[in-house]
Enzyme design. Sequence first.
Site, PDB file in Angstrom:
ATOM      1  N   GLU A 139     -18.269  10.406 -44.250  1.00  0.00           N
ATOM      2  CA  GLU A 139     -16.925  10.485 -44.836  1.00  0.00           C
ATOM      3  C   GLU A 139     -16.685   9.402 -45.881  1.00  0.00           C
ATOM      4  O   GLU A 139     -15.579   9.299 -46.413  1.00  0.00           O
ATOM      5  CB  GLU A 139     -15.869  10.416 -43.734  1.00  0.00           C
ATOM      6  CG  GLU A 139     -15.837  11.662 -42.871  1.00  0.00           C
ATOM      7  CD  GLU A 139     -14.866  11.548 -41.705  1.00  0.00           C
ATOM      8  OE1 GLU A 139     -14.607  10.412 -41.256  1.00  0.00           O
ATOM      9  OE2 GLU A 139     -14.366  12.584 -41.241  1.00  0.00           O
ATOM     10  N   LYS A 157     -21.527   6.053 -44.088  1.00  0.00           N
ATOM     11  CA  LYS A 157     -20.789   5.754 -42.854  1.00  0.00           C
ATOM     12  C   LYS A 157     -21.578   6.163 -41.617  1.00  0.00           C
ATOM     13  O   LYS A 157     -21.659   5.426 -40.650  1.00  0.00           O
ATOM     14  CB  LYS A 157     -19.463   6.508 -42.885  1.00  0.00           C
ATOM     15  CG  LYS A 157     -18.558   6.252 -41.701  1.00  0.00           C
ATOM     16  CD  LYS A 157     -17.317   7.143 -41.796  1.00  0.00           C
ATOM     17  CE  LYS A 157     -16.416   6.970 -40.602  1.00  0.00           C
ATOM     18  NZ  LYS A 157     -15.421   8.055 -40.515  1.00  0.00           N
TER      19      LYS A 157
END
Lengths: 784, 784
Positions: B501, B614
């Site tokens: 993300e 991430k």
Amino acid sequence: MSTYHSFNFKQILMHKYLIEDEWMVIEDHFDPKFHKSSESLFSLGNGHMGLRANFEESYSGPSLQGSYIAGIYYPDKTRVGWWKNGYPEYFAKVLNAPSWIRMSIQVDGKELDLFTMKVHQFTRTLDMHKGLMIREFKASWPDGTTIKVETERFLSMKRKEIAAIRYRITPVDCSPEINANLIIDGDVRNQDSNYDEKFWEPITTKIKDHQAFVVSRTRKSGFEVCTAQWTQVQIYGDSETPKIQTNKDNESVSASYRSRVRAGDTIELIKFAAVVTSRDYTTNELILKAEERLTEVAKMGYLSLRTEQFDSWQHKWELSDIRINGDVSAQQGIRFNIFHLNQTYTGHDPRLNIGPKGFTGEKYGGSTYWDTEAFCLPFYLSTTDSQIAKNLLVYRYRHLGKAIENAEKLGFTDGAALYPMVTINGEECHNEWEITFEEIHRNGAIAYAIYNYIRHTGDDYYLAEKGLEVLIALSRFWSQRTTFSDVKQKFVILGVTGPNEYENNVNNNWYTNYLAAWTLAYTMESLDLVLENYPDDFDRVMELTGWPVKTEINRWQSIIQNMFLPENKEVGIFLQQEGYLDKEQMLASELNPAIRPLNQHWSWDRILRSCFIKQADVLQGLYFFEDQFDLETIRRNFDFYEPRTVHESSLSPCVHVILASKLGYTDKAYELYLRTSRLDLDDYNHEVHEGCHITSMAGTWMAVVEGFGGMEVSDNQLNINPVLPDTWKELSFTIHFRGLLLHIVANHKQITISEHQGKPFQVIVSRQAHRSSEGKPLCVRINE
Amino acid sequence: MSTYHSFNFKQILMHKYLIEDEWMVIEDHFDPKFHKSSESLFSLGNGHMGLRANFEESYSGPSLQGSYIAGIYYPDKTRVGWWKNGYPEYFAKVLNAPSWIRMSIQVDGKELDLFTMKVHQFTRTLDMHKGLMIREFKASWPDGTTIKVETERFLSMKRKEIAAIRYRITPVDCSPEINANLIIDGDVRNQDSNYDEKFWEPITTKIKDHQAFVVSRTRKSGFEVCTAQWTQVQIYGDSETPKIQTNKDNESVSASYRSRVRAGDTIELIKFAAVVTSRDYTTNELILKAEERLTEVAKMGYLSLRTEQFDSWQHKWELSDIRINGDVSAQQGIRFNIFHLNQTYTGHDPRLNIGPKGFTGEKYGGSTYWDTEAFCLPFYLSTTDSQIAKNLLVYRYRHLGKAIENAEKLGFTDGAALYPMVTINGEECHNEWEITFEEIHRNGAIAYAIYNYIRHTGDDYYLAEKGLEVLIALSRFWSQRTTFSDVKQKFVILGVTGPNEYENNVNNNWYTNYLAAWTLAYTMESLDLVLENYPDDFDRVMELTGWPVKTEINRWQSIIQNMFLPENKEVGIFLQQEGYLDKEQMLASELNPAIRPLNQHWSWDRILRSCFIKQADVLQGLYFFEDQFDLETIRRNFDFYEPRTVHESSLSPCVHVILASKLGYTDKAYELYLRTSRLDLDDYNHEVHEGCHITSMAGTWMAVVEGFGGMEVSDNQLNINPVLPDTWKELSFTIHFRGLLLHIVANHKQITISEHQGKPFQVIVSRQAHRSSEGKPLCVRINE
């Protein structure tokens, strides 16, 4: 999406309820359903303050009460669904300020309230020539009591802190007791408040003879405002002299006049209002200053003040009027726009700027967007002396420190500046990551505005004085924001949103990349220019900015030479961004009208991955730099992009009108123009009740002068290449250009240009240079 | 960013305050600063309901009161800064429900409140083996009055609507009057409420003998809940028999027991609670059903009910325990995770699913994310019978209609389904466009879960029964979401957010594109399989879905063959998305630890345009489909991507542990593992006070069993390739696999596998097939 200029291109229903007239906007009957729209359209302003056309007397129907003071804002705590690192703590909002128009009129104890009464012979008129709002009506209560009211008001263009109201009441066929209560009301709220807070707190109230004062303070930001009135009553006829009674509480003051007025007699109420603020004075002297202002105008009297107002507007119109002969509707439309632009920004205060809604509504909080540099500056450059346009630049210069801080919050260093997307005081207020952090092309528009100002005025000392500092900070930003791609062996700019906000977080937006490289090059040029012409200033700026750093120069040069500018040679276009041609290619004309505007019908992801364009993006760049591209390049890009553009921003059509005019697409230009010039008057967008599209109005001015008028500055030369729509017989306008004040009159056959004082001038008409003789207008026949 | 699994990889300060023990979690002194963390860690649940480890008695210090009932939610009106077309109207939140633990204990009129008192000999123990929470302490008032309290409670695993508390008070050196008030409190609020609304309204209260009932209804969603208690008191010693008094108002009931208790005597309060809801019964019968449940357990008595609880947990542990010999800390960590997973989801109700915080906090509203399919399913596949894992699939099957509606809202047609990013009832709840509309890979995980379930259980009838319908709808989505690029002559997927993300709105995310094409291919295979093996079901599904449409098949086949899968052959990697290599390439190890985690230090745009990842993205795909890629391809991608991964999601390390184990990077695997297995127990992230990371716990299980245990199903074969960290002497775990129940014990030298009932089985160990003899464990030496 920050569709702060949402614009419904395909519009079935217009809300056309106003009379067309060259100088007036007239509403000739009262319908509560249009009242909020009229409140926006008939707004008055004078640069320092403004207000919606709320009624003075009580009104219990739907209304958006709005009275605004430029630069007086409240930092409304940010409200978001999902917080992103870097978001600002607040959105600074110009707020609904204490009301100085409010009156309560009671006739035999019955409140005058048009929402509940029978209203006859209503007219509301905006006299744009005189800068006056006039209203007349008769109103009857159920018991038959009828009064006639004539009221007019204005905000003094000459005395920025002063406004005046004349309110006349005449009983018809009855002799009632009339009680007119003239109020300054400090108990006001914003409709737009993130946490339903009240933004003002009362400080003090005072009554002294005919005068009454309310001092209020904005919470958090601590601005103090004294709102004051001087009131007077007069009876025309034999009716008894009114009794006066004054009242105050902790946030309001009033003066009430009570009298039995005979049928046919008139009671006339005069109210001068003063609004003085701690932006201009210490808080201690606010009441005193208000009193001084009121005493001055009370001595003059209402009629003299009004005459002064007419003179002020006469002068404004001499410099900024556009005449369109043969098209009353277009004539009214363009004057309406010019009128509002002149009301919104007068250039008297470099701490002020232009909000998308001006003084006509709460929306967008009265904050400044890149609209100022990209769309508003040209109007003020051409229609005012250079100091006023310059103040728009100085506004950003004053915010340079904050812009550097803003960039630091996002990880930039060493004096790089990122100007806010939305601001009042220099701090970023917006909170959508794809806009706030990524719509960085605004930095380019700020550099371009400096270039545009100098090209138009010739004032290259501005660079030495202020501009160069800004340019260096902007260039440092671009230099740091640019990445060298090993794969491409080019400099790239990743993760941006271009002017077309229907694309977010794209890589290598052509417009942004071009502007970035151009800014670096222009900064280098400016450095040379200042070094050569203003060496002392050069040293000062070098000292101040710590420039030049050798490594910086090398990198800048390398970026200028190696910026990645995406294009598709096969199609012959610059690519709006990398990957644009991977999208499914469709034309706006293929869209079902029922799903227009897209922003009301499609989910955001669908808009994003479609090829449809909200407003000029590549074409914005070609407009900015039209002299750097040949006509065929502009044509290929226009032919490709315009049909994919849905013009769902009110700032979209103007740029297209200008390019279409240049390309000889006059019909296309006119079609697009029609949709902007009367956007608010005809309420194409069903949203004028929220306020007018002030910054778009400047775009409309551009469309006329730079589009149909064909004005362009290129190579230090003024070009005029008029291309009039068929229905227009004649177009005339006035422009300041490098110390000249030129009046241009064009029809389909010839163009006549005269200089105000008869100075000689040179101009290029239809690509040919022409020189005027001293004292004589220049006349050039146009090849059909 | 929906960092619902935020995870600080670089962690300086851990909040380590608990005692390490193989079966217990023990807090051995009371410190209010850890209380909210302990409230999360010591939470109890039984699939139907759960609660944070709030004290029964009054507590005036910081606390997050939380008692939750699975599936009982409130649609909390959406709150955003800038609305985007397509956003949902509400976020459905599992809400803080009427409290059934609450007591007020007064000793000589003084309230027992550990926040204001001197506390000695405090212990709080989570007995994971028995499913019991125990607390003991002495507490003194300023006047010296001291009592000893021993309390224990549990939520019955066998009787989902039942919980029990035993609360014992013994005065020390004094004989005070003790008044114990046992309360059901319907006046509860959520801390997380978008508009500060109260979510419950009282319906009725009732008292009958030892029982008391509160019926409450959720606003808007209209769920009714009866929360009831049966209470009993007993004195151990000669003290007087307590007097009982009952009370009720419109939303609470209570039974108070008052008695003078001699020093050293003990007053014991037993409370059985029942929570029955309109999800299971008609609203008319709620009180009756609660009464039935309470009467049953009252008859059994506290001790029998507790024994039943021990037995239930004994059985759970037989199937799901992991033994790590040689590492108490790791042993406690993995059991803590297994314990919470078993508490959160029991599979008894296919309408339920797993929220990221389970029953341990309000955050994320108890909603379902793709975590279930990608990270939780493997745990339930291996540790429960197939019906329970299957119910996780059935949950999505039941939401298929809503997923089709959801897709329609975004412009998809003809039965295409987009499952929500976040949901309770099948409707989308999330409101960030880049996630809600664009993180569409969740659809792929739902298809993959079907494949994973069948590959693990062998139950291919599930396709015929339910799976195929879902697959067709998913494939229709992918088919419509895919665009044919004229420039690339390939199918592309534009505008997505992948599992990482830290990139939003990218084009051609490799993981998403791969999953999309794979889903289409798997759907085609499944169609063939069902047609061949379950022709009646095939006809039914064809009828229901209107499939096959010839043009659809052609397009699917074309997409499968021509999907654009970005890669860079020079570097030898799949590209996370187009343009990834244009980014400035850095390694996470080069980052200044002071700016970790990035999501707390960098603005969002900076994170987006950085190369930092991430959580697993390309590597998530290589994990899902590890048997489709050779080891060297996996290695090149791991070597490239893992060093760029900041693991700022708690779901990140597990996938890397599994791949690192497979690649022989055992040290790397162990380093990553350490940071997840005790994430909550050691509060690496300083946020356990908000609740535990339930879905990440399943990732930890995967890391052990699929990583160090080396379990993999490939070509219908079970593979076991253990790679133990040096410090671990022995690892053992149990798995269900296609009707077998296998117990695996591995150390550094050998692996022993036995089937529960002695059934013969075949397994591949270290790439060699082995077959067991009936009734005999299989023993394989491992090559060092």
